[in-house]
Design a protein around this motif. Structure first.
Motif, PDB file in Angstrom:
ATOM      1  N   ARG A   1     -16.839   0.054  -1.881  1.00 58.78           N
ATOM      2  CA  ARG A   1     -18.049   0.809  -2.206  1.00 58.78           C
ATOM      3  C   ARG A   1     -19.015   0.848  -1.032  1.00 58.78           C
ATOM      4  O   ARG A   1     -19.595   1.873  -0.719  1.00 58.78           O
ATOM      5  N   SER A   2     -19.161  -0.289  -0.337  1.00 56.42           N
ATOM      6  CA  SER A   2     -20.144  -0.386   0.747  1.00 56.42           C
ATOM      7  C   SER A   2     -19.785   0.538   1.903  1.00 56.42           C
ATOM      8  O   SER A   2     -20.660   0.969   2.662  1.00 56.42           O
ATOM      9  N   GLN A   3     -18.511   0.834   2.053  1.00 60.23           N
ATOM     10  CA  GLN A   3     -18.056   1.692   3.142  1.00 60.23           C
ATOM     11  C   GLN A   3     -17.688   3.088   2.664  1.00 60.23           C
ATOM     12  O   GLN A   3     -17.267   3.925   3.468  1.00 60.23           O
ATOM     13  N   SER A   4     -17.828   3.350   1.373  1.00 58.85           N
ATOM     14  CA  SER A   4     -17.424   4.639   0.793  1.00 58.85           C
ATOM     15  C   SER A   4     -16.028   5.012   1.246  1.00 58.85           C
ATOM     16  O   SER A   4     -15.770   6.137   1.704  1.00 58.85           O
ATOM     17  N   SER A   5     -15.128   4.045   1.127  1.00 55.67           N
ATOM     18  CA  SER A   5     -13.765   4.282   1.605  1.00 55.67           C
ATOM     19  C   SER A   5     -12.734   3.950   0.538  1.00 55.67           C
ATOM     20  O   SER A   5     -13.000   3.164  -0.378  1.00 55.67           O
ATOM     21  N   PHE A   6     -11.591   4.550   0.688  1.00 56.60           N
ATOM     22  CA  PHE A   6     -10.463   4.313  -0.222  1.00 56.60           C
ATOM     23  C   PHE A   6      -9.202   4.488   0.613  1.00 56.60           C
ATOM     24  O   PHE A   6      -8.520   5.490   0.557  1.00 56.60           O
ATOM     25  N   ASN A   7      -8.893   3.474   1.422  1.00 61.60           N
ATOM     26  CA  ASN A   7      -7.788   3.553   2.372  1.00 61.60           C
ATOM     27  C   ASN A   7      -6.464   3.204   1.720  1.00 61.60           C
ATOM     28  O   ASN A   7      -6.377   2.264   0.919  1.00 61.60           O
ATOM     29  N   LEU A   8      -5.453   3.917   2.115  1.00 66.26           N
ATOM     30  CA  LEU A   8      -4.102   3.727   1.587  1.00 66.26           C
ATOM     31  C   LEU A   8      -3.311   2.857   2.546  1.00 66.26           C
ATOM     32  O   LEU A   8      -3.364   3.065   3.765  1.00 66.26           O
ATOM     33  N   ARG A   9      -2.532   1.919   2.012  1.00 65.90           N
ATOM     34  CA  ARG A   9      -1.764   1.001   2.857  1.00 65.90           C
ATOM     35  C   ARG A   9      -0.351   0.836   2.335  1.00 65.90           C
ATOM     36  O   ARG A   9      -0.086   1.008   1.136  1.00 65.90           O
ATOM     37  N   LYS A  10       0.520   0.488   3.290  1.00 68.43           N
ATOM     38  CA  LYS A  10       1.878   0.108   2.923  1.00 68.43           C
ATOM     39  C   LYS A  10       2.344  -0.915   3.957  1.00 68.43           C
ATOM     40  O   LYS A  10       2.196  -0.681   5.162  1.00 68.43           O
ATOM     41  N   PRO A  11       2.895  -2.035   3.534  1.00 68.56           N
ATOM     42  CA  PRO A  11       3.251  -3.101   4.478  1.00 68.56           C
ATOM     43  C   PRO A  11       4.395  -2.729   5.423  1.00 68.56           C
ATOM     44  O   PRO A  11       4.401  -3.133   6.577  1.00 68.56           O
ATOM     45  N   SER A  12       5.349  -1.958   4.913  1.00 67.19           N
ATOM     46  CA  SER A  12       6.531  -1.638   5.712  1.00 67.19           C
ATOM     47  C   SER A  12       6.970  -0.214   5.386  1.00 67.19           C
ATOM     48  O   SER A  12       7.438   0.058   4.275  1.00 67.19           O
ATOM     49  N   VAL A  13       6.849   0.657   6.362  1.00 65.10           N
ATOM     50  CA  VAL A  13       7.120   2.075   6.127  1.00 65.10           C
ATOM     51  C   VAL A  13       8.618   2.364   6.213  1.00 65.10           C
ATOM     52  O   VAL A  13       9.324   1.837   7.071  1.00 65.10           O
ATOM     53  N   HIS A  14       9.053   3.237   5.333  1.00 62.77           N
ATOM     54  CA  HIS A  14      10.445   3.688   5.307  1.00 62.77           C
ATOM     55  C   HIS A  14      10.499   5.128   5.800  1.00 62.77           C
ATOM     56  O   HIS A  14       9.519   5.872   5.673  1.00 62.77           O
ATOM     57  N   TRP A  15      11.657   5.541   6.339  1.00 66.76           N
ATOM     58  CA  TRP A  15      11.763   6.906   6.860  1.00 66.76           C
ATOM     59  C   TRP A  15      11.429   7.937   5.790  1.00 66.76           C
ATOM     60  O   TRP A  15      10.892   9.006   6.080  1.00 66.76           O
ATOM     61  N   SER A  16      11.717   7.604   4.526  1.00 67.80           N
ATOM     62  CA  SER A  16      11.475   8.559   3.438  1.00 67.80           C
ATOM     63  C   SER A  16       9.981   8.722   3.132  1.00 67.80           C
ATOM     64  O   SER A  16       9.617   9.589   2.323  1.00 67.80           O
ATOM     65  N   ASP A  17       9.138   7.910   3.759  1.00 66.69           N
ATOM     66  CA  ASP A  17       7.695   8.045   3.532  1.00 66.69           C
ATOM     67  C   ASP A  17       7.082   9.171   4.360  1.00 66.69           C
ATOM     68  O   ASP A  17       5.902   9.504   4.178  1.00 66.69           O
TER      69      ASP A  17
END
Lengths: 112, 112
Positions: A69-85
Protein backbone atom coordinates in the motif's frame (compact mmCIF):
# COMPACT_ATOMS: atom_id res chain seq x y z
CA UNK A 1 -6.17 10.73 -12.53
CA UNK A 2 -6.46 7.00 -12.15
CA UNK A 3 -3.64 5.13 -13.84
CA UNK A 4 -1.75 1.87 -13.99
CA UNK A 5 1.93 1.81 -14.86
CA UNK A 6 4.05 -1.12 -15.88
CA UNK A 7 7.50 0.48 -16.17
CA UNK A 8 9.12 -2.38 -18.08
CA UNK A 9 7.98 -2.84 -21.66
CA UNK A 10 10.19 -5.88 -22.26
CA UNK A 11 12.14 -8.11 -19.90
CA UNK A 12 14.49 -10.97 -20.78
CA UNK A 13 15.46 -13.57 -18.21
CA UNK A 14 17.27 -16.88 -18.39
CA UNK A 15 15.36 -20.06 -17.78
CA UNK A 16 15.59 -20.95 -14.11
CA UNK A 17 16.24 -17.37 -13.02
CA UNK A 18 13.90 -15.44 -10.78
CA UNK A 19 11.43 -12.91 -12.16
CA UNK A 20 9.83 -9.74 -10.89
CA UNK A 21 7.43 -7.66 -12.98
CA UNK A 22 6.52 -4.26 -11.65
CA UNK A 23 3.14 -2.62 -11.41
CA UNK A 24 2.33 0.75 -9.87
CA UNK A 25 -1.07 2.38 -9.67
CA UNK A 26 -2.59 5.70 -8.84
CA UNK A 27 -6.08 5.48 -7.38
CA UNK A 28 -7.96 7.34 -4.70
CA UNK A 29 -8.84 4.20 -2.75
CA UNK A 30 -7.31 0.75 -2.44
CA UNK A 31 -8.34 -0.94 -5.66
CA UNK A 32 -8.91 -4.51 -6.66
CA UNK A 33 -5.65 -5.78 -8.19
CA UNK A 34 -5.09 -8.40 -10.85
CA UNK A 35 -2.37 -9.91 -12.99
CA UNK A 36 -3.25 -11.47 -16.33
CA UNK A 37 -1.09 -13.34 -18.82
CA UNK A 38 -1.51 -13.36 -22.59
CA UNK A 39 0.13 -15.96 -24.79
CA UNK A 40 0.59 -15.08 -28.48
CA UNK A 41 -2.69 -15.06 -30.37
CA UNK A 42 -4.69 -15.77 -27.25
CA UNK A 43 -6.94 -13.92 -24.88
CA UNK A 44 -5.92 -13.00 -21.36
CA UNK A 45 -5.90 -15.48 -18.50
CA UNK A 46 -6.06 -14.57 -14.83
CA UNK A 47 -2.90 -15.37 -12.85
CA UNK A 48 -3.93 -14.00 -9.48
CA UNK A 49 -5.91 -11.29 -7.74
CA UNK A 50 -5.96 -9.25 -4.55
CA UNK A 51 -9.12 -7.89 -2.97
CA UNK A 52 -8.21 -7.67 0.73
CA UNK A 53 -6.48 -9.56 3.53
CA UNK A 54 -3.05 -11.13 3.22
CA UNK A 55 -0.94 -8.88 1.04
CA UNK A 56 1.01 -11.79 -0.47
CA UNK A 57 -1.19 -13.70 -2.87
CA UNK A 58 -0.50 -16.94 -4.66
CA UNK A 59 -1.63 -17.62 -8.19
CA UNK A 60 -1.48 -20.25 -10.84
CA UNK A 61 1.68 -21.51 -12.54
CA UNK A 62 3.83 -20.76 -9.48
CA UNK A 63 3.36 -16.99 -9.57
CA UNK A 64 2.85 -14.76 -6.57
CA UNK A 65 2.33 -11.04 -6.06
CA UNK A 66 2.67 -8.69 -3.13
CA UNK A 67 0.48 -5.68 -2.50
CA UNK A 68 2.37 -2.79 -0.91
CA UNK A 69 0.00 0.00 0.00
CA UNK A 70 2.77 2.44 0.94
CA UNK A 71 4.34 2.07 -2.50
CA UNK A 72 1.09 1.70 -4.47
CA UNK A 73 2.59 -1.38 -6.03
CA UNK A 74 1.52 -4.90 -6.89
CA UNK A 75 4.60 -6.65 -8.27
CA UNK A 76 4.46 -10.12 -9.76
CA UNK A 77 7.17 -12.65 -8.91
CA UNK A 78 8.24 -16.15 -9.76
CA UNK A 79 11.25 -17.90 -8.18
CA UNK A 80 12.26 -19.91 -11.24
CA UNK A 81 11.11 -19.07 -14.74
CA UNK A 82 10.25 -21.76 -17.27
CA UNK A 83 10.45 -21.35 -21.05
CA UNK A 84 6.65 -21.69 -21.19
CA UNK A 85 6.31 -18.49 -19.14
CA UNK A 86 7.28 -16.40 -22.17
CA UNK A 87 4.22 -14.22 -22.79
CA UNK A 88 2.87 -10.75 -22.17
CA UNK A 89 1.80 -9.86 -18.66
CA UNK A 90 -0.78 -7.26 -17.75
CA UNK A 91 -1.47 -5.66 -14.43
CA UNK A 92 -5.06 -4.48 -13.93
CA UNK A 93 -6.61 -2.41 -11.17
CA UNK A 94 -10.07 -1.11 -10.39
CA UNK A 95 -12.13 0.33 -7.60
CA UNK A 96 -15.45 -0.83 -8.98
CA UNK A 97 -16.41 -3.75 -11.16
CA UNK A 98 -16.65 -1.56 -14.25
CA UNK A 99 -13.67 0.62 -13.60
CA UNK A 100 -10.90 -1.83 -14.38
CA UNK A 101 -7.86 -0.31 -16.05
CA UNK A 102 -5.04 -2.28 -17.61
CA UNK A 103 -1.38 -1.41 -17.76
CA UNK A 104 0.41 -1.33 -21.09
CA UNK A 105 1.86 -4.77 -20.50
CA UNK A 106 5.34 -6.29 -20.06
CA UNK A 107 6.59 -8.75 -22.62
CA UNK A 108 8.67 -11.54 -21.11
CA UNK A 109 11.30 -13.37 -23.13
CA UNK A 110 12.93 -16.46 -21.63
CA UNK A 111 16.44 -17.38 -22.76
CA UNK A 112 17.42 -21.05 -22.77
CA UNK B 1 -16.52 -25.81 -22.37
CA UNK B 2 -16.54 -22.92 -24.87
CA UNK B 3 -16.31 -20.01 -22.39
CA UNK B 4 -16.21 -16.79 -24.42
CA UNK B 5 -16.36 -17.04 -28.19
CA UNK B 6 -15.75 -14.19 -30.60
CA UNK B 7 -16.59 -14.08 -34.29
CA UNK B 8 -15.10 -13.31 -36.69
CA UNK B 9 -11.45 -13.76 -35.68
CA UNK B 10 -10.11 -11.74 -38.60
CA UNK B 11 -11.65 -9.08 -40.79
CA UNK B 12 -10.43 -6.50 -43.28
CA UNK B 13 -12.63 -3.51 -43.97
CA UNK B 14 -12.44 -0.47 -46.18
CA UNK B 15 -12.89 2.96 -44.67
CA UNK B 16 -16.58 3.72 -44.29
CA UNK B 17 -17.77 0.13 -44.24
CA UNK B 18 -19.74 -1.23 -41.34
CA UNK B 19 -19.46 -4.48 -39.43
CA UNK B 20 -20.49 -6.25 -36.26
CA UNK B 21 -18.39 -8.34 -33.92
CA UNK B 22 -20.25 -11.00 -31.98
CA UNK B 23 -19.37 -12.19 -28.50
CA UNK B 24 -21.06 -15.17 -26.93
CA UNK B 25 -20.54 -16.57 -23.43
CA UNK B 26 -21.96 -19.73 -21.94
CA UNK B 27 -21.17 -19.06 -18.28
CA UNK B 28 -24.36 -17.14 -17.44
CA UNK B 29 -22.36 -14.03 -16.52
CA UNK B 30 -24.18 -10.75 -16.07
CA UNK B 31 -21.26 -8.48 -16.91
CA UNK B 32 -19.74 -8.32 -20.36
CA UNK B 33 -17.11 -6.04 -21.84
CA UNK B 34 -15.53 -4.99 -25.11
CA UNK B 35 -11.87 -3.92 -25.08
CA UNK B 36 -9.47 -2.91 -27.78
CA UNK B 37 -5.78 -3.73 -27.57
CA UNK B 38 -3.19 -1.56 -29.26
CA UNK B 39 0.61 -1.85 -29.01
CA UNK B 40 1.98 -0.09 -25.96
CA UNK B 41 -1.46 0.87 -24.68
CA UNK B 42 -2.73 -2.25 -22.98
CA UNK B 43 -6.44 -2.88 -23.09
CA UNK B 44 -8.89 -0.01 -23.19
CA UNK B 45 -12.56 -0.42 -22.39
CA UNK B 46 -14.91 0.50 -25.22
CA UNK B 47 -18.35 -0.41 -23.84
CA UNK B 48 -19.71 -2.70 -21.21
CA UNK B 49 -22.97 -4.22 -20.05
CA UNK B 50 -24.14 -5.11 -16.57
CA UNK B 51 -27.06 -7.19 -17.76
CA UNK B 52 -29.43 -8.03 -20.56
CA UNK B 53 -30.81 -4.90 -22.18
CA UNK B 54 -28.24 -2.57 -20.60
CA UNK B 55 -25.10 -1.00 -22.03
CA UNK B 56 -22.73 1.76 -20.95
CA UNK B 57 -19.77 3.67 -22.33
CA UNK B 58 -16.24 2.88 -21.33
CA UNK B 59 -13.01 4.73 -21.85
CA UNK B 60 -12.99 4.91 -25.67
CA UNK B 61 -16.59 4.57 -26.94
CA UNK B 62 -16.54 6.93 -29.93
CA UNK B 63 -17.24 5.27 -33.26
CA UNK B 64 -18.68 2.11 -31.70
CA UNK B 65 -22.13 0.93 -30.70
CA UNK B 66 -23.17 -2.12 -28.72
CA UNK B 67 -26.23 -4.15 -27.96
CA UNK B 68 -27.09 -6.80 -25.37
CA UNK B 69 -30.41 -8.21 -26.45
CA UNK B 70 -29.69 -11.61 -24.93
CA UNK B 71 -27.76 -12.29 -21.77
CA UNK B 72 -25.27 -14.55 -23.49
CA UNK B 73 -24.50 -12.23 -26.42
CA UNK B 74 -22.79 -8.85 -26.62
CA UNK B 75 -22.44 -7.24 -30.04
CA UNK B 76 -19.97 -4.53 -31.01
CA UNK B 77 -20.77 -2.51 -34.10
CA UNK B 78 -18.77 -0.14 -36.24
CA UNK B 79 -21.11 1.97 -38.35
CA UNK B 80 -18.44 3.67 -40.47
CA UNK B 81 -15.03 2.13 -40.00
CA UNK B 82 -11.93 4.33 -39.83
CA UNK B 83 -8.24 3.35 -40.02
CA UNK B 84 -7.89 4.41 -36.36
CA UNK B 85 -10.12 1.47 -35.49
CA UNK B 86 -7.55 -1.02 -36.71
CA UNK B 87 -6.93 -3.03 -33.59
CA UNK B 88 -7.42 -6.33 -31.83
CA UNK B 89 -10.76 -6.48 -30.06
CA UNK B 90 -11.37 -8.59 -27.00
CA UNK B 91 -14.64 -9.52 -25.42
CA UNK B 92 -14.77 -10.55 -21.79
CA UNK B 93 -17.36 -11.64 -19.29
CA UNK B 94 -17.02 -11.44 -15.56
CA UNK B 95 -17.72 -13.87 -12.77
CA UNK B 96 -19.37 -11.55 -10.30
CA UNK B 97 -18.32 -13.44 -7.15
CA UNK B 98 -14.59 -13.31 -7.84
CA UNK B 99 -14.25 -10.36 -10.20
CA UNK B 100 -12.37 -12.56 -12.65
CA UNK B 101 -12.62 -11.66 -16.32
CA UNK B 102 -12.84 -14.42 -18.91
CA UNK B 103 -11.59 -13.37 -22.31
CA UNK B 104 -12.27 -14.50 -25.83
CA UNK B 105 -9.38 -15.15 -28.19
CA UNK B 106 -9.69 -11.78 -29.87
CA UNK B 107 -10.80 -10.40 -33.23
CA UNK B 108 -8.19 -8.74 -35.40
CA UNK B 109 -9.68 -5.92 -37.45
CA UNK B 110 -7.84 -4.02 -40.16
CA UNK B 111 -9.37 -0.93 -41.71
CA UNK B 112 -7.77 0.17 -44.96
Amino acid sequence: AQSVTQPDIHITVSEGASLELRCNYSYGATPYLFWYVQSPGQGLQLLLKYFSGDTLVQGIKGFEAEFKRSQSSFNLRKPSVHWSDAAEYFCAVGTRPNDMRFGAGTRLTVKP
Amino acid sequence: NAGVTQTPKFRVLKTGQSMTLLCAQDMNHEYMYWYRQDPGMGLRLIHYSVGEGTTAKGEVPDGYNVSRLKKQNFLLGLESAAPSQTSVYFCASKRRETGELFFGEGSRLTVL
